[in-house]
Design a protein around this motif. Structure first.
Motif, mmCIF file in Angstrom:
data_model
loop_
_atom_site.group_PDB
_atom_site.id
_atom_site.type_symbol
_atom_site.label_atom_id
_atom_site.label_comp_id
_atom_site.label_asym_id
_atom_site.label_seq_id
_atom_site.Cartn_x
_atom_site.Cartn_y
_atom_site.Cartn_z
ATOM 1 N N GLU A 71 -5.474 7.307 -27.743
ATOM 2 C CA GLU A 71 -4.569 6.809 -27.094
ATOM 3 C C GLU A 71 -4.802 7.341 -25.643
ATOM 4 O O GLU A 71 -4.985 8.431 -25.089
ATOM 5 N N GLY A 72 -4.733 6.516 -24.551
ATOM 6 C CA GLY A 72 -4.832 6.767 -23.412
ATOM 7 C C GLY A 72 -3.574 7.419 -22.659
ATOM 8 O O GLY A 72 -2.626 7.069 -23.315
ATOM 9 N N GLU A 73 -3.699 7.911 -21.532
ATOM 10 C CA GLU A 73 -2.521 8.321 -21.105
ATOM 11 C C GLU A 73 -2.448 7.902 -19.495
ATOM 12 O O GLU A 73 -3.307 7.656 -18.782
ATOM 13 N N ILE A 74 -1.222 7.742 -19.298
ATOM 14 C CA ILE A 74 -0.921 7.279 -18.011
ATOM 15 C C ILE A 74 -0.600 8.601 -17.131
ATOM 16 O O ILE A 74 0.457 9.258 -17.381
ATOM 17 N N LYS A 75 -1.466 9.209 -16.582
ATOM 18 C CA LYS A 75 -1.193 10.304 -15.917
ATOM 19 C C LYS A 75 -1.553 10.391 -14.178
ATOM 20 O O LYS A 75 -2.826 10.984 -13.876
ATOM 21 N N LEU A 76 -0.681 9.922 -13.330
ATOM 22 C CA LEU A 76 -0.836 10.042 -12.242
ATOM 23 C C LEU A 76 -0.684 11.207 -11.665
ATOM 24 O O LEU A 76 0.380 11.885 -11.893
ATOM 25 N N THR A 129 2.507 10.823 -7.451
ATOM 26 C CA THR A 129 2.479 9.476 -6.482
ATOM 27 C C THR A 129 3.545 9.660 -5.503
ATOM 28 O O THR A 129 3.455 9.157 -4.381
ATOM 29 N N GLU A 130 4.539 10.656 -5.793
ATOM 30 C CA GLU A 130 5.475 10.860 -4.685
ATOM 31 C C GLU A 130 5.406 12.480 -4.311
ATOM 32 O O GLU A 130 5.003 13.121 -4.949
ATOM 33 N N ILE A 145 2.551 9.367 -1.157
ATOM 34 C CA ILE A 145 1.865 10.789 -0.777
ATOM 35 C C ILE A 145 0.603 9.848 -0.036
ATOM 36 O O ILE A 145 0.323 8.629 0.043
ATOM 37 N N GLN A 156 -0.768 16.259 -3.907
ATOM 38 C CA GLN A 156 -0.815 15.497 -2.803
ATOM 39 C C GLN A 156 0.668 15.489 -2.355
ATOM 40 O O GLN A 156 1.777 15.251 -2.625
ATOM 41 N N TYR A 213 -11.249 -0.088 -19.080
ATOM 42 C CA TYR A 213 -10.408 1.339 -18.970
ATOM 43 C C TYR A 213 -11.148 2.116 -18.007
ATOM 44 O O TYR A 213 -12.173 2.732 -18.121
ATOM 45 N N GLN A 245 -7.009 7.446 -11.611
ATOM 46 C CA GLN A 245 -5.692 7.742 -11.366
ATOM 47 C C GLN A 245 -5.514 8.919 -10.423
ATOM 48 O O GLN A 245 -4.532 8.844 -9.798
ATOM 49 N N PHE A 286 -5.464 7.871 -6.543
ATOM 50 C CA PHE A 286 -4.248 6.646 -6.392
ATOM 51 C C PHE A 286 -4.004 7.007 -5.031
ATOM 52 O O PHE A 286 -4.278 7.838 -4.227
ATOM 53 N N LYS A 321 -1.028 1.450 -20.299
ATOM 54 C CA LYS A 321 -1.679 2.467 -21.074
ATOM 55 C C LYS A 321 -2.728 1.666 -21.968
ATOM 56 O O LYS A 321 -2.469 0.524 -22.240
ATOM 57 N N PHE A 322 -3.862 2.311 -22.198
ATOM 58 C CA PHE A 322 -4.982 1.689 -22.824
ATOM 59 C C PHE A 322 -4.834 2.601 -24.300
ATOM 60 O O PHE A 322 -4.567 3.757 -24.346
ATOM 61 N N ASN A 323 -5.591 1.933 -25.275
ATOM 62 C CA ASN A 323 -5.393 2.472 -26.723
ATOM 63 C C ASN A 323 -7.079 2.293 -27.156
ATOM 64 O O ASN A 323 -7.581 1.285 -26.660
ATOM 65 N N LYS A 324 -7.624 3.123 -27.940
ATOM 66 C CA LYS A 324 -8.856 2.812 -28.198
ATOM 67 C C LYS A 324 -8.817 2.465 -29.774
ATOM 68 O O LYS A 324 -8.305 2.996 -30.443
ATOM 69 N N TRP A 350 -11.908 0.548 -25.849
ATOM 70 C CA TRP A 350 -10.431 0.717 -25.046
ATOM 71 C C TRP A 350 -9.646 -0.642 -24.622
ATOM 72 O O TRP A 350 -10.606 -1.295 -23.846
ATOM 73 N N LYS A 398 4.004 3.181 -6.708
ATOM 74 C CA LYS A 398 3.609 3.753 -7.793
ATOM 75 C C LYS A 398 3.693 2.797 -8.899
ATOM 76 O O LYS A 398 2.994 2.853 -9.947
#
Lengths: 429, 478
Positions: A377-382, A385-386, A394, A408, B72, B77, B80, B112-115, B124, B392
């Motif tokens: 599973e991927g992660e959303i890990k910014l 951003t603030e 930022i 940042q 993917y 990130q 950004f 979100k992405f999954n593999k 992905w 964001k």
């Protein structure tokens, strides 16, 4: 007497070269003599040329009396100009005493002789004999013609025997490979597996080997052994592109039977332009057909059918099987949503691909569940951003590294504030 | 020579050109079976044995974002809101919509992405496509598509006809021309359109036009609602017998006209009248889904009951496929998310995800996926930099022709693979680029055609779908 005359006629193809040579030689001699002001050629040669020309014309005339010649433009003009050459050559000899007239007559005779020779050549060798090699060159550049049918027995087996059997047959099996029977060819060897990709136009290991550069160590036959000729290589390629069919070429299906199918709105299509194998689809009339109609329509062409769809034909049931089992080449059969039952299951096992959805034999329920295995599973890990200090957006220009992580900020002042009590701002974040 | 003679010579020439040089569709053009209820399919069509008999082409009009669905890029990130480096953009031309922007800030996907397990080491895919992800072992995902056009109209025209200029024959009409139909009661090429949730671009009927090919090969649009083909039903008081008599007389007159001026379009008209007559019977049967069981309808989702929805069109597409139609094209509009992408794209994916996955599975269980090529594609991709304000949770994406993702399934395409790679910004292709011509050539190959030999003589030269370009992408073939 007639036998002798016939013999005389048959001498024509041999004799004709003499006057051609002599008249040409005389022509060149006299042209040179005329330019230099020399006397004409000795009378003996002129007489000899005239005699040869007359004999040749005569023998040609005699040859034409034999049956078997088709009158056409080339023959007609060959004969006319040939006789004209004979007469012309005799006149040359008669006019010898007057040098100017003799030479003019000779010029005329050479001209008619060239014409006669051209048409004679056309008759024996066909038109464009000389320029044929050039046309071949042009043909090679043109679009590829559809391949003609190649037979394994007639065309391919002899090639394999001549060029491959020393190392790949009963007596010797290099790389555990034998190429002397269809079964062994299908089985293949230890390096490539099956030597052919049966039923497909490409992906044949044997062809890849043959087409490799001679210097390549995987090339077959190995360097130093007798190689396939261009023609043999082309034939083999053609055969493999057809999908390596071992059987004898299949005869075309009966045209009347196909027309009957079409008139009944049945789709009939050969599986490719060169093939006589058929794909049959009853899509347009599926709900109207029954065992009897289909059997009557397909029986005359049963040998040619490789793909057949009876999908959605609800009236089709086990009664269709006596027909199906008589189709030796059938590979793909769709009985989706027909009334076929388990009684036919054993017989259907003989066919490579059978689709049975919506029948009593197989009514597979699709799984609506998201039955896919998730590996990761991927992660959303910014990063952030603030700005941790002000909560504003930022700006990447103001980046610091704290405990190995980039942080940042929104402006140049905030990092200073942050450093005063990093933990406070990180917790706030 | 008077005008008529001139016309006759010219028409004669075109007619002969069509039959003589095209060759493939000889039967359907000149065969004696145009007038009757007969199958108009040529016996000899393909150049070699095909692995596919038909195509279902789901075109996502407006261009879906590869960055939020298929390509993917977790590494983005940390970039950004940073400026897109010039080393990535390399002076790439921009549309008028963002060329005036002062900044090109990188906008990583918020999704979100999954593999998922496929037949390689996994693929992905975005959380927006949970149902489509269940096709991971059936689909061939190409992440390295690229196109020449940067705006919708030329890009759509390119994808559908093989060139950016208008006037060429569409892919489906080439199929109709080369293969005919496997069902004489339905057109070989059928188009259906569903409206999207977001910004919708114009969609011109010439995307399914026949260009220079005889006009019976153009796509037939099935409309939503009770009248899928306009004016197909007989007016009140006209019986089917009356209609038949009327057609017989009209056809006689048209045939006389053809004998007089040899205009192939006259015969096209005869065959279209006949097709319409047969469709009076076949279309109601096609669009009536009362014979579908609940479990099947459930698969496609509740939208399947809404006529004109993508789900409804998917179910129709399956019904068309099993009835032998060669080329079925679904347009789903509304993918043009220049602003507010994260919200709008959800509306789009929720409309298509379940239904398209159901279509593939439904075809598969009926044995139809084996010989049907599924193509899912937009006309180009979307940019990694944000159009408009980046926050964001919100951003927009502009057009991006240099790389985008499409997926195929079935019909001889290798299942469960990913082909091609893009750089860290999903901006440039780094491995195995696939042009639109390559895609066309590859699909034609599966359909049994050497794309270099499927041609039609027009305007002094042989025209083909791939023009003078295109290579078959062998690694994605089974």
């Amino acid at each position: 007497m007639s036998l002798l005359l016939e013999l005389f006629g048959r001498l024509h193809p041999m004799l004709l070269h003499l006057p051609i040579g002599m008249l040409c030689a005389l022509g060149i001699y006299e042209f040179r003599a005329w330019r230099k002001g020399d006397p004409p050629a000795p009378r003996f040669w002129v007489l000899l040329a005239a005699g040869c020309a007359a004999f040749t014309a005569g023998s040609g005339w005699q040859l034409h009396q034999e049956p078997g010649y088709v009158e056409n433009f080339a023959l007609e003009w060959h004969e006319r100009l040939g006789i004209a050459t004979g007469i012309g050559a005799i006149l040359c000899a008669m006019l010898y005493s007057n040098v100017t007239r003799y030479r003019k007559m000779l010029l005329l005779s050479v001209a008619t002789m060239l014409g006669a020779g051209h048409f004679g050549g056309t008759m024996t060798h066909g038109e464009d004999f000389i320029f044929e090699p050039l046309q071949k060159l042009a043909a090679n550049n043109a679009t590829q013609e559809p391949a003609s049918r190649v037979s394994y027995e007639r065309d391919i087996a002899p090639v394999l025997k001549a060029k491959c059997s020393k190392c790949h047959s009963a007596s010797k099996q290099k790389g555990s490979l034998r190429l002397d029977t269809p079964e062994w060819i299908r089985k293949g060897g230890e390096d490539d597996g099956p030597a052919i990709n049966e039923g497909h136009p490409d992906g044949h290991p044997i062809l890849e080997r043959i087409l490799l550069d001679l210097e390549d160590e995987d090339h077959m036959p190995p360097e130093g052994k007798r190689q396939l000729t261009q023609q043999e290589s082309d034939l083999t390629t053609e055969w493999l592109q057809l999908g390596a069919p071992f059987g004898p070429p299949l005869a075309a299906a009966d045209a009347a039977a196909i027309q009957r199918l079409r008139d009944s709105l049945v789709h009939v299509q050969t599986i490719s332009a060169e093939s006589n194998e058929l794909y049959i689809d009853f899509a347009a009339t599926a709900t109207d057909i029954n065992n009897q109609i289909v059997t009557e329509l397909l029986m005359p062409i049963k040998d040619n059918i490789v793909e057949l769809s009876l999908a959605r034909a609800i009236q089709i049931d086990d009664g269709i099987m006596p027909l199906i089992v008589q189709m030796p080449r059938l590979e793909i059969l769709s009985l989706v949503n027909t009334s076929i039952t388990a009684a036919s299951e054993a017989a259907l096992k003989e066919i490579a691909t059978v689709h049975l959805f919506g029948t009593a034999i197989q009514s597979e329920q699709p799984s609506d569940a998201l039955a896919t295995e998730i590996l990761d599973e991927g992660e959303i890990k910014l990063a952030n951003t603030e700005c941790p200090v002000t909560g504003e957006m930022i700006d990447p220009k103001y980046t610091i590294v704290y405990q190995g992580e980039e942080i940042q900020f929104c402006c140049p002042n905030c990092p200073k504030t942050f450093w005063e009590d990093p933990e406070k701002y990180l917790v706030a974040k | 020579m008077d005008d008529h003679d001139l016309l006759l010579t010219r028409r004669h020439f075109f007619g002969l050109g069509a039959a003589g040089i095209g060759g493939l569709a000889l039967d359907s053009l000149l065969g004696p079976d145009l007038l009757g209820l007969k199958d108009s399919v040529p016996t000899t069509g393909t150049h070699f044995r095909p692995t596919a008999k038909r195509v279902i082409y789901m075109h996502m009009e407006g261009a879906p974002s590869q960055l939020d669905l298929f390509d993917y890029k977790p590494g983005l990130q940390k970039y950004f809101n940073q400026e897109l480096p010039e080393s990535v953009r390399q002076g790439q031309r921009l549309t008028g919509m963002t060329s005036g922007q002062a900044r090109f800030p990188v906008a990583p996907s918020v999704f979100k992405f999954n593999k998922y397990a496929n037949n390689q080491d996994g693929v992905w895919l975005s959380e927006l496509l949970p149902h489509t992800a269940s096709l991971a072992k059936d689909m061939c995902l190409i992440r390295s598509m690229h196109t020449d056009a940067i705006n919708h109209e030329p890009a759509l025209t390119f994808f559908n006809t093989g060139t950016q200029q208008v006037g060429r024959a569409s892919f489906g009409s080439w199929m109709s021309y080369g293969l005919g139909n496997a069902n004489a009661n339905l057109p070989a090429f059928v188009v259906m359109i569903s409206q999207g949730a977001g910004n919708m671009q114009a969609l011109a009927a010439r995307m399914w036009g026949s260009g220079f090919l005889p006009s019976e090969h153009q796509g037939c649009k099935l409309r939503a609602g009770d009248d899928p083909v306009l004016y197909l039903n007989n007016p009140k008081g006209v019986s089917r017998d009356d209609r038949r008599k009327l057609l017989d007389l009209t056809n006689d007159l048209n045939e006389k006209e053809y004998q007089r001026n040899f205009d192939p379009e006259v015969r096209s008209r005869i065959s279209q009248y006949e097709m319409a007559y047969r469709m009076q019977m076949s279309v109601p049967e096609l669009t009536d889904i009362s014979d579908e069981d609940d479990e099947t309808l459930e698969m496609y989702g509740k939208d399947v009951h809404t006529q004109g929805s993508f789900a409804s069109n998917c179910l129709r597409a399956r019904r068309l496929a099993e009835r032998g139609v060669r080329f079925i094209q679904l347009f789903h509009r509304g993918w043009d998310q220049h602003n507010n992408l994260p919200n709008e794209i959800k509306g789009q994916t929720s409309a298509v995800d379940r239904a398209q996955a159901a279509l593939v599975k439904d075809l598969k269980r009926r044995g139809l996926l084996d010989d049907t090529i599924i193509l899912w594609a937009g006309e180009f991709g979307r940019s990694v930099y944000s159009q408009g304000t980046l926050t964001k949770t919100n951003y927009g994406r502009d057009h991006h022709p240099r790389c985008f993702s499409v997926w195929l399934a079935g019909g001889g395409i290798k299942p469960g693979i990913v082909y091609g790679k893009t750089d860290d910004h999903s901006y440039n292709i780094t491995e195995n680029p696939v042009s639109v011509h390559d895609l066309h050539a590859t699909m034609l190959h599966c359909l049994g055609f050497d794309h270099k030999r499927l041609g039609y003589f027009h305007q002094g030269r042989e025209m083909r779908l791939t023009d003078v370009f295109g290579d078959v992408i062998k690694p994605i073939l089974k």
